[in-house]
Write a protein that holds these residues in place. Structure first.
Motif, PDB file in Angstrom:
ATOM      1  N   LYS A  27     -12.379  31.552  14.607  1.00  0.00           N
ATOM      2  CA  LYS A  27     -12.970  30.226  14.432  1.00  0.00           C
ATOM      3  C   LYS A  27     -11.959  29.156  14.826  1.00  0.00           C
ATOM      4  N   TRP A  71     -10.943  24.876  14.240  1.00  0.00           N
ATOM      5  CA  TRP A  71     -11.109  23.657  13.444  1.00  0.00           C
ATOM      6  C   TRP A  71     -10.782  22.470  14.354  1.00  0.00           C
ATOM      7  N   ASP A  81     -15.375  18.455  13.428  1.00  0.00           N
ATOM      8  CA  ASP A  81     -15.903  19.246  12.307  1.00  0.00           C
ATOM      9  C   ASP A  81     -15.763  18.434  11.029  1.00  0.00           C
ATOM     10  N   ASP A  97     -11.879  21.901   6.182  1.00  0.00           N
ATOM     11  CA  ASP A  97     -11.336  23.230   6.471  1.00  0.00           C
ATOM     12  C   ASP A  97     -12.459  24.258   6.559  1.00  0.00           C
ATOM     13  N   PRO A  98     -12.610  24.937   7.710  1.00  0.00           N
ATOM     14  CA  PRO A  98     -13.688  25.918   7.853  1.00  0.00           C
ATOM     15  C   PRO A  98     -13.387  27.260   7.199  1.00  0.00           C
ATOM     16  N   LEU A 157      -8.008  31.630  12.355  1.00  0.00           N
ATOM     17  CA  LEU A 157      -8.465  30.245  12.287  1.00  0.00           C
ATOM     18  C   LEU A 157      -7.478  29.335  13.018  1.00  0.00           C
ATOM     19  N   ASP A 194      -6.284  25.738  14.169  1.00  0.00           N
ATOM     20  CA  ASP A 194      -6.387  24.326  13.793  1.00  0.00           C
ATOM     21  C   ASP A 194      -6.022  23.481  15.020  1.00  0.00           C
ATOM     22  N   ARG A 211      -7.053  20.247  15.488  1.00  0.00           N
ATOM     23  CA  ARG A 211      -7.234  18.813  15.223  1.00  0.00           C
ATOM     24  C   ARG A 211      -6.042  18.009  15.745  1.00  0.00           C
ATOM     25  N   ARG A 228      -3.647  31.753  10.409  1.00  0.00           N
ATOM     26  CA  ARG A 228      -3.831  30.354  10.797  1.00  0.00           C
ATOM     27  C   ARG A 228      -2.906  30.054  11.974  1.00  0.00           C
TER      28      ARG A 228
END
Length: 526
Positions: free
Chosen positions: A459, A461, A465, A469-470, A494, A496, A498, A525
């Motif tokens: 996934k 982020w 979104d 936090d997904p 995941l 990130d 952003r 992450r």
């Protein structure tokens, strides 16, 4: 002995094949109505076999002089109108000599100016022929530019002049619908309407894939001829992987029967089908390469990118990009929007990750534990280090930016798994996730063959979104995936991405989490 055909038209005495008349659909009725119409489908779906059989059946019935011929030889003259017309007429003369009785042959050609030559020959033939003429222009989209404009315009002029002598019915057969035929060397599509050079078509028919029952029938012909059976699991797996795409359905079976060289007494299993799929992907036959060469075209990227990222694309059959990618055969023609079949999906991901994969300098052996299983903690640690050092740079080089991070992870995984195991992929359309299942065979206790299965979810982020936090959503989605697979633990990756995210060196780490139903998850992450 008959065989599975992957090159050129099928012949009943040499090839296993579905009876072509079953695929005629509305064509005979449209011919009876004197219609000019279009038959289109992606490459390698049986268009030539079907249209050649249609012409033969119409002629054999005694009501029409029907002829199938190819426009391919005119491809070399995109803007030389005179050369295109003569090349097309030469193909007609040659096909008539081969496929029609002498009484139905066209008369000797007459001179005419460029832009009028083809129409003049067709009018003279229609006047002299004792039966109504039905012509199938196969590979019509081999023509481009002014040559295509001229041919279509002359057909339209002859149609509009009826009842003056002219062909009774014309079928334009190609990969694209006529609305998208390229009418200028610049490649702009001509849309239906007042400016179209062929606004007389009565219908556009799409030649579909085989049904599941037809795939079983096709494979059953091999069993009838040789005694070699396909197990029920093999039939189901072949259908699941190819979704009835004719070339793929034949290619899978041919790979097993001819290239893998199974003894004729050995039944064909689902494992054999999986191996054939991997071999097809690795060898990248001409059909697959020509299809995948389109991936970097901008209209294709605009359609595929949100699908691969798990976004919720709108099914709009009137959208030009959507029509184009559907006509190529890369996405299914019916909703929901999705890649046409799992084999295409697998190859698309591998092709897009290919450049990155060449930058991954790891050796598979370093990630195999003493028990022969993949050492997933070591693999995830290694990827975390790789992502910190190289990931963002490699992702920036990827044209498919919405799925760039996921492609970097898959490229890393490919280097380790491909050639030793298999990776199954699912895209959660509308759920912004990609699910992976690693299937890794190894030798277990007592020398027994065993299978390690590892489920992962990817996934991203992003700034857009709004739900934050997904991670909670990802854990819930992974929980469902694990339940379906019957697994108690998995991996959630995941990314990130952003603008306000911490530097990659600081945010990339591993942590542990629990799904809503209590399954253990390693979260990476990055």
């Amino acid at each position: 002995m008959r065989r599975f055909n992957i090159a050129g038209p099928c012949h009943a005495d040499r090839h296993y094949m579905i009876p072509p008349e079953r695929r005629f659909g509305e064509c005979p009725a449209l011919v009876d109505k004197q219609a000019y119409f279009v038959v289109h489908a992606p490459r390698q779906t049986g268009k030539t076999t079907t249209m050649k059989a249609l012409a033969g059946a119409l002629t054999a019935a005694g009501r029409y002089a029907a002829l199938h011929f190819s426009c391919e030889r005119a491809r070399a003259f995109p803007d030389d109108v005179a050369a295109v017309e003569r090349a097309v007429w030469g193909s007609i003369e040659g096909a008539a000599r081969s496929d029609l009785p002498a009484a139905l042959h066209p008369p000797a050609r007459v001179d005419a100016d460029a832009g009028l030559f083809l129409g003049a020959q067709l009018a003279r033939w229609a006047e002299a022929c004792p039966l109504p003429l039905v012509l199938v222009f196969d590979e019509i989209d081999a023509l481009t530019g002014n040559g295509l404009l001229s041919v279509l315009s002359q057909l339209r002029a002859g149609y509009n002049a009826r009842p003056a002598p002219f062909p009774w019915s014309v079928v334009l057969c190609g990969m694209r619908d006529v609305r998208d035929y390229k009418a200028a060397s610049g490649g702009e599509p001509v849309r239906a309407g007042s400016s179209s050079p062929f606004n007389i078509k009565e219908a556009s028919l799409r030649l579909g894939n085989f049904t599941e029952a037809e795939v079983h029938e096709l494979y059953g012909q091999h069993t009838d001829d040789t005694g070699q059976a396909f197990t029920d699991e093999a039939l189901s797996r072949a259908w699941a992987l190819a979704q009835g795409q004719p070339w793929l359905s034949n290619a899978l079976a041919r790979e097993i029967v001819e290239e893998m060289r199974l003894p004729p007494t050995e039944p064909i299993t689902a494992a054999h089908v999986d191996e054939a799929k991997e071999r097809l992907i690795l060898t990248r036959a001409t059909h697959l390469d020509s299809l995948l060469a389109r991936l970097r075209e901008e209209p294709v990227r605009r359609v595929l990118e949100p699908i691969l990222a798990g976004e919720l694309p709108h099914h709009d059959p009137l959208n030009e990009d959507h029509q184009y990618v559907t006509d190529l055969g890369l996405i299914a023609p019916d909703p929901p929007v999705r890649i046409a079949n799992p084999i295409y999906r697998e190859i698309i991901f591998r092709v897009l990750a290919g450049d990155t994969e060449r930058a991954v300098l790891v050796e598979r052996q370093g990630f195999i534990g003493p028990d022969g299983q993949l050492d997933m903690p070591r693999l995830l640690d290694a990827f975390a280090a790789f992502w910190r050092e190289h990931g963002e740079v490699l992702a920036e080089r990827t044209e498919y930016t919405e799925v760039a991070a996921q492609l970097v992870f898959m490229a890393f995984l490919h280097r380790i798994v491909n050639g030793g195991g298999l990776i199954d992929r699912e895209i959660g359309i509308g759920k912004k996730r990609i699910d992976l299942l690693i299937r890794w065979p190894y030798t277990g206790e007592g020398g027994q063959r065993a299978l390690q299965r590892v489920a992962l979810e990817l996934k991203v982020w992003r700034d857009r979104d709004k739900k934050g936090d997904p991670l909670p959503q990802g854990l819930a989605q992974l929980d469902q995936y694990l339940a379906r697979l019957g697994l108690d633990e998995g991996v959630l990756v995941l990314f990130d991405l952003r603008s306000a995210a911490q530097p990659v060196e600081e945010r990339t780490h591993l942590e542990q989490a629990i799904t809503p139903s209590g399954r253990r998850v390693t979260v990476l992450r990055g």
